[in-house]
Design a protein around this motif. Structure first.
Motif, PDB file in Angstrom:
ATOM      1  N   ASN A  49      38.824  33.901  39.477  1.00  0.00           N
ATOM      2  CA  ASN A  49      39.700  34.458  40.617  1.00  0.00           C
ATOM      3  C   ASN A  49      40.775  34.399  40.480  1.00  0.00           C
ATOM      4  OD1 ASN A  49      39.834  31.560  40.572  1.00  0.00           O
ATOM      5  ND2 ASN A  49      40.196  31.534  42.666  1.00  0.00           N
ATOM      6  N   LEU A  50      41.505  34.158  39.567  1.00  0.00           N
ATOM      7  CA  LEU A  50      42.932  34.128  39.343  1.00  0.00           C
ATOM      8  C   LEU A  50      43.467  35.637  38.780  1.00  0.00           C
ATOM      9  CD1 LEU A  50      43.638  30.881  37.438  1.00  0.00           C
ATOM     10  CD2 LEU A  50      44.029  31.180  39.535  1.00  0.00           C
ATOM     11  N   MET A  51      44.791  36.095  39.718  1.00  0.00           N
ATOM     12  CA  MET A  51      45.177  37.211  39.602  1.00  0.00           C
ATOM     13  C   MET A  51      45.881  37.282  38.139  1.00  0.00           C
ATOM     14  SD  MET A  51      47.604  39.047  42.199  1.00  0.00           S
ATOM     15  CE  MET A  51      49.101  38.057  42.516  1.00  0.00           C
ATOM     16  N   SER A  52      45.763  38.009  37.204  1.00  0.00           N
ATOM     17  CA  SER A  52      46.122  38.020  35.808  1.00  0.00           C
ATOM     18  C   SER A  52      47.349  38.847  35.688  1.00  0.00           C
ATOM     19  CB  SER A  52      45.237  38.793  34.971  1.00  0.00           C
ATOM     20  OG  SER A  52      45.479  38.839  33.592  1.00  0.00           O
ATOM     21  N   ASP A  53      48.338  38.201  34.671  1.00  0.00           N
ATOM     22  CA  ASP A  53      49.426  38.487  34.454  1.00  0.00           C
ATOM     23  C   ASP A  53      49.751  39.690  33.222  1.00  0.00           C
ATOM     24  OD1 ASP A  53      50.930  37.156  36.176  1.00  0.00           O
ATOM     25  OD2 ASP A  53      51.040  35.507  35.071  1.00  0.00           O
ATOM     26  N   SER A  54      48.339  39.990  32.943  1.00  0.00           N
ATOM     27  CA  SER A  54      48.163  41.215  31.920  1.00  0.00           C
ATOM     28  C   SER A  54      46.961  41.835  31.998  1.00  0.00           C
ATOM     29  CB  SER A  54      48.179  40.444  30.390  1.00  0.00           C
ATOM     30  OG  SER A  54      46.982  39.420  30.375  1.00  0.00           O
ATOM     31  N   ILE A  55      46.852  43.082  31.488  1.00  0.00           N
ATOM     32  CA  ILE A  55      45.666  43.955  31.347  1.00  0.00           C
ATOM     33  C   ILE A  55      45.257  44.110  29.801  1.00  0.00           C
ATOM     34  CG2 ILE A  55      44.580  46.120  31.926  1.00  0.00           C
ATOM     35  CD1 ILE A  55      47.065  46.602  33.884  1.00  0.00           C
ATOM     36  N   THR A  56      44.059  43.863  29.796  1.00  0.00           N
ATOM     37  CA  THR A  56      43.580  43.874  28.132  1.00  0.00           C
ATOM     38  C   THR A  56      42.362  45.065  28.302  1.00  0.00           C
ATOM     39  OG1 THR A  56      44.075  41.561  27.715  1.00  0.00           O
ATOM     40  CG2 THR A  56      42.712  42.587  26.251  1.00  0.00           C
ATOM     41  N   PHE A  57      42.713  46.011  27.178  1.00  0.00           N
ATOM     42  CA  PHE A  57      41.415  46.908  27.053  1.00  0.00           C
ATOM     43  C   PHE A  57      41.554  47.413  25.620  1.00  0.00           C
ATOM     44  CE2 PHE A  57      45.835  48.924  27.610  1.00  0.00           C
ATOM     45  CZ  PHE A  57      45.770  49.716  26.946  1.00  0.00           C
TER      46      PHE A  57
END
Length: 203
Positions: free
Chosen positions: A161-169
């Motif tokens: 549920n935590l807003m993430s500081d990164s996007i991984t793709f």
């Protein structure tokens, strides 16, 4: 016949929208001929769910506006703003020189929106699936009369549920899959600071 209170609310909303459109022209609604609608009853930002609009609506507009000013670009059009599969969608057209930069900004806020309550703007909430996927805090979940006797945890459809500081793709390139991670802490920090100010103001 509208009451005095209703007329005052309409006037206040129009004045606020007029100021917003002056600051961010790209949120002005247009008619089917693409001509600006000047009643100021509505902006395209109003298409954003209430919680997201409250949490980061103007922050997103400010970031887009900075890019446009830096490149001296006047031709930027917002085509649609909406929620889809529990996250923000902001469709736009822009010159090539700013397109990728603005797309990255929107992607960052879209990623953040997955863990921001769609109704009240509370941060770090789960995405739930009630037949409609959306990030929703427990309080807003139980406010819905259809779910007041249900268990919130039974509807959770994400792992964190935590807003993430990164996007991984992952991207398939040159015959192999490469994983990328993009830092979006600049945006999560802005949203968290805004949220803390709102909590202090309302306490």
């Amino acid at each position: 016949m509208k009451t005095k209170k209703e007329r005052l609310e309409i006037k206040t909303r129009r004045l606020k929208n007029k100021k917003l459109i002056k600051k961010y022209p790209f949120i002005q609604a247009v008619d089917w001929l693409a001509k600006p609608i000047k009643s100021y009853d509505y902006t395209l930002l109003d298409d954003m769910p209430t919680g997201w609009k409250k949490s980061f609506g103007e922050l997103l507009c400010e970031d887009i506006s900075k890019v446009l000013k830096r490149h001296n670009v006047k031709t930027f059009n917002t085509q649609q703003v909406k929620e889809k599969y529990g996250e923000l969608r902001w469709y736009f057209s822009a010159p090539t020189c700013v397109y990728n930069e603005i797309d990255d900004i929107i992607d960052a806020y879209s990623h953040c929106s997955r863990n921001i309550c769609i109704r009240c703007g509370k941060l770090d909430v789960h995405c739930i699936d009630t037949g409609w996927i959306s990030p929703l805090c427990e309080e807003c979940f139980y406010k819905n009369k259809y779910y007041k006797d249900k268990n919130y945890n039974d509807y959770i459809c994400d792992e964190d549920n935590l807003m993430s500081d990164s996007i991984t793709f992952s991207r398939f390139e040159d015959g192999k899959t490469t994983k990328y991670t993009i830092d979006i802490s600049e945006y999560t920090n802005k949203i968290r600071m805004r949220y803390k100010k709102d909590v202090r103001r309302n306490s």
